[in-house]
Design an enzyme around this catalytic site. Structure first.
Site, PDB file in Angstrom:
ATOM      1  N   ILE A  98      19.248 -16.510  -8.944  1.00  0.00           N
ATOM      2  CA  ILE A  98      18.845 -16.630  -7.537  1.00  0.00           C
ATOM      3  C   ILE A  98      18.374 -15.503  -6.916  1.00  0.00           C
ATOM      4  CG2 ILE A  98      20.014 -18.806  -7.380  1.00  0.00           C
ATOM      5  CD1 ILE A  98      21.873 -17.391  -5.326  1.00  0.00           C
ATOM      6  N   LYS A  99      18.762 -14.542  -7.139  1.00  0.00           N
ATOM      7  CA  LYS A  99      18.371 -12.957  -6.789  1.00  0.00           C
ATOM      8  C   LYS A  99      18.407 -13.086  -5.309  1.00  0.00           C
ATOM      9  CE  LYS A  99      16.348 -11.437 -11.033  1.00  0.00           C
ATOM     10  NZ  LYS A  99      16.189 -12.742 -11.943  1.00  0.00           N
ATOM     11  N   ARG A 100      19.530 -13.409  -4.704  1.00  0.00           N
ATOM     12  CA  ARG A 100      19.418 -13.322  -3.230  1.00  0.00           C
ATOM     13  C   ARG A 100      19.757 -12.106  -2.724  1.00  0.00           C
ATOM     14  NH1 ARG A 100      17.091 -17.591  -4.105  1.00  0.00           N
ATOM     15  NH2 ARG A 100      17.389 -19.549  -3.276  1.00  0.00           N
TER      16      ARG A 100
END
Length: 291
Positions: A98-100
């Site tokens: 998700i690479k938040r």
């Protein structure tokens, strides 16, 4: 003593090898026969289920890239949830890609969204480039033992040079500063295996750095992209492992689309995926043995 999710992943690698199957499933990847009597998203879920069934015993974990599902709107997110549900039924270790990367209250909501409820997973990917306070809201989940993160450190894309390789005042590359800070933070959530539940995303396409990176971040478990489609070879990957463990190696298209390399095997797409996962696993094992 408290057990950590990283110990479970370490043990899976010992048992099944380093392959991480990437369920970055685009509609165009799905064989035509799966659309008979099914909607697009039903076909997508069925495709994922068959890939999971075929590879569950030869893969350490599965990485689900949320963008492929978000792009399909609400029905895509339902397919995402159904895929996660099926992985949990199979006791698979799940990484949500998700690479938040945000801070404070916003990060807490991201943590709640992906460590609880409909989209619950074991690990998520994060971007640390807003600073370590963008990682801290996930710590309470990791301290309980059953959650972990993989944080961008040294990525495999060409644009990584733009920021990650910039020299700081003390002569370190930016990615080394980030990795050092994550290592310090991760010492609070280290498992019996010697690795932290704060892992790093380390691309395997920078071979000249591989040995140094592995030595520098010796307690960091790696999620390793770049193998196959991005040019990384088994012998490159081996440099980023410790005696064949200490990391998982992601492959998405090469596994999902293995059937397209063999004429007439469209209906055997899952078996082709299994064969490719085994080939990849064994190739990396041989490269480790040859170090």
């Amino acid at each position: 003593m408290k057990s950590f999710i990283i110990d479970k992943l370490y043990n899976r690698v010992e048992e099944r090898g380093v392959v991480c199957v990437g369920l970055d499933t685009a509609i165009e990847y799905i064989p035509s026969h799966l659309f008979e009597g099914r909607s697009e998203t039903e076909a997508l879920v069925e495709f994922n289920k068959q890939i999971i069934d075929a590879t569950i015993d030869v893969a350490a974990c599965f990485k689900v890239q949320i963008a492929y599902y978000e792009a399909l709107g609400l029905k895509g997110m339902l397919a995402y949830k159904e895929t996660l549900d099926y992985l949990r039924e199979k006791d698979a270790i799940i990484i949500a890609d998700i690479k938040r990367g945000d801070i404070a209250a916003t990060a807490k909501q991201y943590a709640k969204a992906h460590f609880e409820g409909d989209f619950e997973v074991d690990f998520i990917t994060l971007s640390p480039y807003m600073g370590m306070d963008s990682i801290e809201p996930y710590m309470p989940y990791m301290e309980k033992g059953n959650k972990g993160v993989f944080t961008l450190v040294r990525t495999s894309n060409p644009g990584a040079e733009d920021i990650e390789m910039v020299k700081t005042e003390d002569g370190r590359d930016v990615y080394k500063v980030v990795g050092d800070k994550l290592t310090e933070m991760g010492s609070k959530v280290s498992g019996d295996c010697g690795y932290s539940s704060i892992g790093g995303v380390i691309g395997c396409t920078h071979v000249e750095e591989g040995i140094e990176i592995r030595k520098r971040f010796k307690n960091m478990f790696f999620l390793i992209p770049g193998y196959g489609a991005q040019g990384g070879k088994a012998e490159d990957v081996a440099l980023y492992l410790n005696n064949g463990n200490g990391g998982v190696v992601n492959s998405s298209r090469a596994i999902l689309l293995a059937y397209k390399k063999q004429e007439g095997r469209e209906k055997e797409f899952a078996l082709c995926a299994r064969e490719e996962a085994i080939r990849m696993r064994d190739e990396i094992r041989a490269a480790v043995d040859n170090l």
